[in-house]
Design a protein around this motif. Structure first.
Motif, short mmCIF file in Angstrom:
data_model
loop_
_atom_site.label_atom_id
_atom_site.label_comp_id
_atom_site.label_asym_id
_atom_site.label_seq_id
_atom_site.Cartn_x
_atom_site.Cartn_y
_atom_site.Cartn_z
N LEU A 20 0.81 -1.21 0.00
CA LEU A 20 0.00 0.00 0.00
C LEU A 20 0.85 1.27 0.00
CD1 LEU A 20 -2.78 -1.13 2.50
CD2 LEU A 20 -2.78 -1.24 0.00
N SER A 21 2.14 1.11 -0.28
CA SER A 21 3.05 2.26 -0.29
C SER A 21 3.36 2.69 -1.72
CB SER A 21 4.36 1.91 0.43
OG SER A 21 5.14 1.02 -0.37
N GLU A 22 3.92 3.89 -1.83
CA GLU A 22 4.34 4.38 -3.15
C GLU A 22 5.53 3.61 -3.69
OE1 GLU A 22 5.03 8.54 -2.86
OE2 GLU A 22 2.92 9.06 -2.50
N ALA A 23 6.24 2.88 -2.82
CA ALA A 23 7.39 2.11 -3.26
C ALA A 23 6.99 0.85 -4.03
CB ALA A 23 8.25 1.72 -2.05
N PHE A 24 5.74 0.44 -3.93
CA PHE A 24 5.26 -0.72 -4.67
C PHE A 24 4.90 -0.26 -6.08
CE2 PHE A 24 1.70 -4.06 -5.14
CZ PHE A 24 2.59 -5.01 -5.64
N LEU A 25 5.86 -0.37 -6.97
CA LEU A 25 5.74 0.21 -8.31
C LEU A 25 5.18 -0.81 -9.30
CD1 LEU A 25 9.14 2.13 -8.47
CD2 LEU A 25 6.87 3.03 -7.90
N GLU A 26 4.21 -0.36 -10.03
CA GLU A 26 3.54 -1.22 -11.01
C GLU A 26 4.52 -1.80 -12.02
OE1 GLU A 26 0.78 0.05 -14.63
OE2 GLU A 26 -0.22 0.32 -12.69
N LEU A 27 5.38 -0.97 -12.60
CA LEU A 27 6.29 -1.43 -13.64
C LEU A 27 7.27 -2.47 -13.10
CD1 LEU A 27 7.36 -1.30 -16.52
CD2 LEU A 27 8.79 0.64 -15.83
N ASP A 28 7.82 -2.23 -11.92
CA ASP A 28 8.76 -3.19 -11.33
C ASP A 28 8.09 -4.54 -11.10
OD1 ASP A 28 10.65 -1.22 -11.35
OD2 ASP A 28 10.60 -0.85 -9.19
N PHE A 29 6.87 -4.51 -10.61
CA PHE A 29 6.15 -5.76 -10.33
C PHE A 29 5.86 -6.51 -11.62
CE2 PHE A 29 2.30 -8.26 -9.52
CZ PHE A 29 2.68 -8.96 -8.39
N VAL A 30 5.42 -5.81 -12.64
CA VAL A 30 5.10 -6.45 -13.92
C VAL A 30 6.35 -7.08 -14.53
CG1 VAL A 30 4.37 -5.99 -16.30
CG2 VAL A 30 3.08 -5.01 -14.38
N GLN A 31 7.46 -6.38 -14.48
CA GLN A 31 8.70 -6.91 -15.05
C GLN A 31 9.18 -8.14 -14.27
OE1 GLN A 31 11.25 -3.45 -15.02
NE2 GLN A 31 10.63 -2.83 -17.08
N ALA A 32 9.09 -8.10 -12.94
CA ALA A 32 9.54 -9.23 -12.15
C ALA A 32 8.63 -10.44 -12.34
CB ALA A 32 9.58 -8.84 -10.67
N ALA A 33 7.33 -10.21 -12.47
CA ALA A 33 6.37 -11.30 -12.63
C ALA A 33 6.58 -12.04 -13.95
CB ALA A 33 4.95 -10.76 -12.55
N ALA A 34 7.12 -11.36 -14.94
CA ALA A 34 7.36 -12.00 -16.24
C ALA A 34 8.44 -13.06 -16.16
CB ALA A 34 7.74 -10.94 -17.28
N ARG A 35 9.29 -13.01 -15.13
CA ARG A 35 10.39 -13.97 -14.97
C ARG A 35 10.14 -14.97 -13.85
NH1 ARG A 35 12.75 -8.84 -14.88
NH2 ARG A 35 13.19 -9.06 -12.64
N ALA A 36 9.04 -14.81 -13.14
CA ALA A 36 8.83 -15.60 -11.92
C ALA A 36 8.39 -17.02 -12.21
CB ALA A 36 7.79 -14.91 -11.04
N GLY A 37 8.66 -17.90 -11.25
CA GLY A 37 8.12 -19.26 -11.30
C GLY A 37 6.67 -19.25 -10.84
N ALA A 38 6.21 -20.36 -10.27
CA ALA A 38 4.82 -20.45 -9.82
C ALA A 38 4.47 -19.23 -8.97
CB ALA A 38 4.61 -21.74 -9.04
N VAL A 39 3.38 -18.56 -9.31
CA VAL A 39 3.13 -17.23 -8.79
C VAL A 39 2.82 -17.22 -7.29
CG1 VAL A 39 0.69 -17.26 -9.50
CG2 VAL A 39 1.86 -15.08 -9.16
N LYS A 40 2.10 -18.21 -6.79
CA LYS A 40 1.79 -18.15 -5.36
C LYS A 40 3.03 -18.31 -4.49
CE LYS A 40 -0.90 -19.80 -1.50
NZ LYS A 40 -1.95 -20.69 -0.97
N PRO A 41 3.88 -19.33 -4.71
CA PRO A 41 5.11 -19.40 -3.91
C PRO A 41 5.98 -18.15 -4.07
CG PRO A 41 4.71 -21.50 -4.99
CD PRO A 41 3.72 -20.54 -5.55
N TRP A 42 5.96 -17.56 -5.25
CA TRP A 42 6.72 -16.32 -5.49
C TRP A 42 6.21 -15.21 -4.58
CZ3 TRP A 42 5.12 -11.89 -8.72
CH2 TRP A 42 6.16 -11.00 -8.97
N LEU A 43 4.89 -15.08 -4.47
CA LEU A 43 4.34 -14.07 -3.58
C LEU A 43 4.68 -14.37 -2.12
CD1 LEU A 43 0.75 -13.56 -5.08
CD2 LEU A 43 2.69 -12.01 -5.28
N LEU A 44 4.61 -15.63 -1.74
CA LEU A 44 4.86 -15.99 -0.35
C LEU A 44 6.32 -15.78 0.06
CD1 LEU A 44 2.77 -19.28 0.10
CD2 LEU A 44 2.10 -16.91 0.54
N SER A 45 7.22 -15.67 -0.92
CA SER A 45 8.63 -15.43 -0.59
C SER A 45 8.87 -14.07 0.04
CB SER A 45 9.48 -15.55 -1.86
OG SER A 45 9.32 -14.40 -2.70
#
Length: 268
Positions: A131-156
């Motif tokens: 919920l902060s300004e540091a949670f940037l949309e572009l950074d998240f989108v770029q990182a998600a494109a390289r991530a493995g299974a999305v739920k374990p990735w979020l839990l990390s």
């Protein structure tokens, strides 16, 4: 396990009780679990912060370097204004007591120099607050494109702080993404980014989720209310609120995972 909404609710409830008060002593019998707490004795609480699922109690003392009392609630930990049969730590202040209870004893505390989190690698590597300004949309989108299974990735905790089992399932349902999906498309990642922010904001406003086991309660004994808004979590076999298909439960990365097989289709 308490996640960001539950920890944030706890922080808001106990900060008025602790801020400005002197910690006379922290009473417990488990120094291996509550480390270096004697360093907090005599210190004044200047405020309470939070990073993900961790409480940061800021301690000051005239003429001394500041310290932090780091608290991780574990699976069943929480603060209470009254002692309970599961009280593990009593915080004696100059104006009364605050009690840390923990039925399963997975909660931890440590007094450290602010920012020195080498002994707590999850906290040291934690991603931005959702919920902060540091949670940037572009950074998240770029990182998600390289991530493995999305739920374990979020839990990390590395892409975003404070998302645990409940709010990962709820956010993925809102975004219509299967929990095992890898390498999210930009559209999927954007939907998930927005779902995380919305889910977390609503859960904080509701005071978190109190599940059927009742282990999470606010410090004053009040239950959270977000569980009545759960769409998939702990609803296996019940109809999806969006399409009516029965919610399924599976195990992913050793965590119970709830999803709608019709709304959340695994690509590929």
């Amino acid at each position: 396990m308490p996640e960001l909404p539950e920890v944030e609710t706890t922080r808001r409830k106990i900060e008025p009780y602790l801020k400005g008060r002197q910690l006379i002593r922290l009473e417990h019998d488990a120094p291996h679990r509550y480390r270096q707490t004697h360093l907090a004795h005599g210190r004044t609480v200047s405020g309470l912060g939070r990073r993900g699922k961790y409480l940061l109690i800021h301690l000051d003392d005239a003429g001394e370097a500041p310290l932090e009392l780091i608290v991780h609630l574990g699976m069943t930990g929480g603060f209470r204004f009254d002692a309970t049969p599961h009280t593990r730590v009593t915080l004696h202040t100059d104006q009364g007591q605050l009690y840390f209870q923990d039925a399963r004893r997975f909660g931890k505390m440590a007094v450290v120099t602010p920012g020195e989190y080498a002994s707590m690698p999850t906290l040291a590597r934690m991603g931005p607050e959702p919920l902060s300004e540091a949670f940037l949309e572009l950074d998240f989108v770029q990182a998600a494109a390289r991530a493995g299974a999305v739920k374990p990735w979020l839990l990390s905790q590395q892409p975003v702080a404070g998302v645990g089992n409940i709010y990962a399932d709820e956010s993925l349902w809102r975004a219509r993404i299967h929990p095992a999906q890898t390498r999210l498309t930009p559209d999927e990642a954007l939907r998930l980014y927005q779902a995380i922010r919305t889910t977390m904001a609503e859960a904080v406003e509701a005071g978190g989720s109190t599940l059927s086991d009742g282990t999470y309660q606010q410090p004053d004994g009040i239950s959270g209310l977000f569980q009545v808004h759960h769409n998939v979590y702990d609803r296996a076999g019940q109809p999806c609120p969006r399409c009516g298909t029965p919610i399924q439960k599976t195990v992913l990365a050793q965590r119970g995972t709830h999803f709608c097989p019709h709304c959340q289709v695994l690509r590929g």
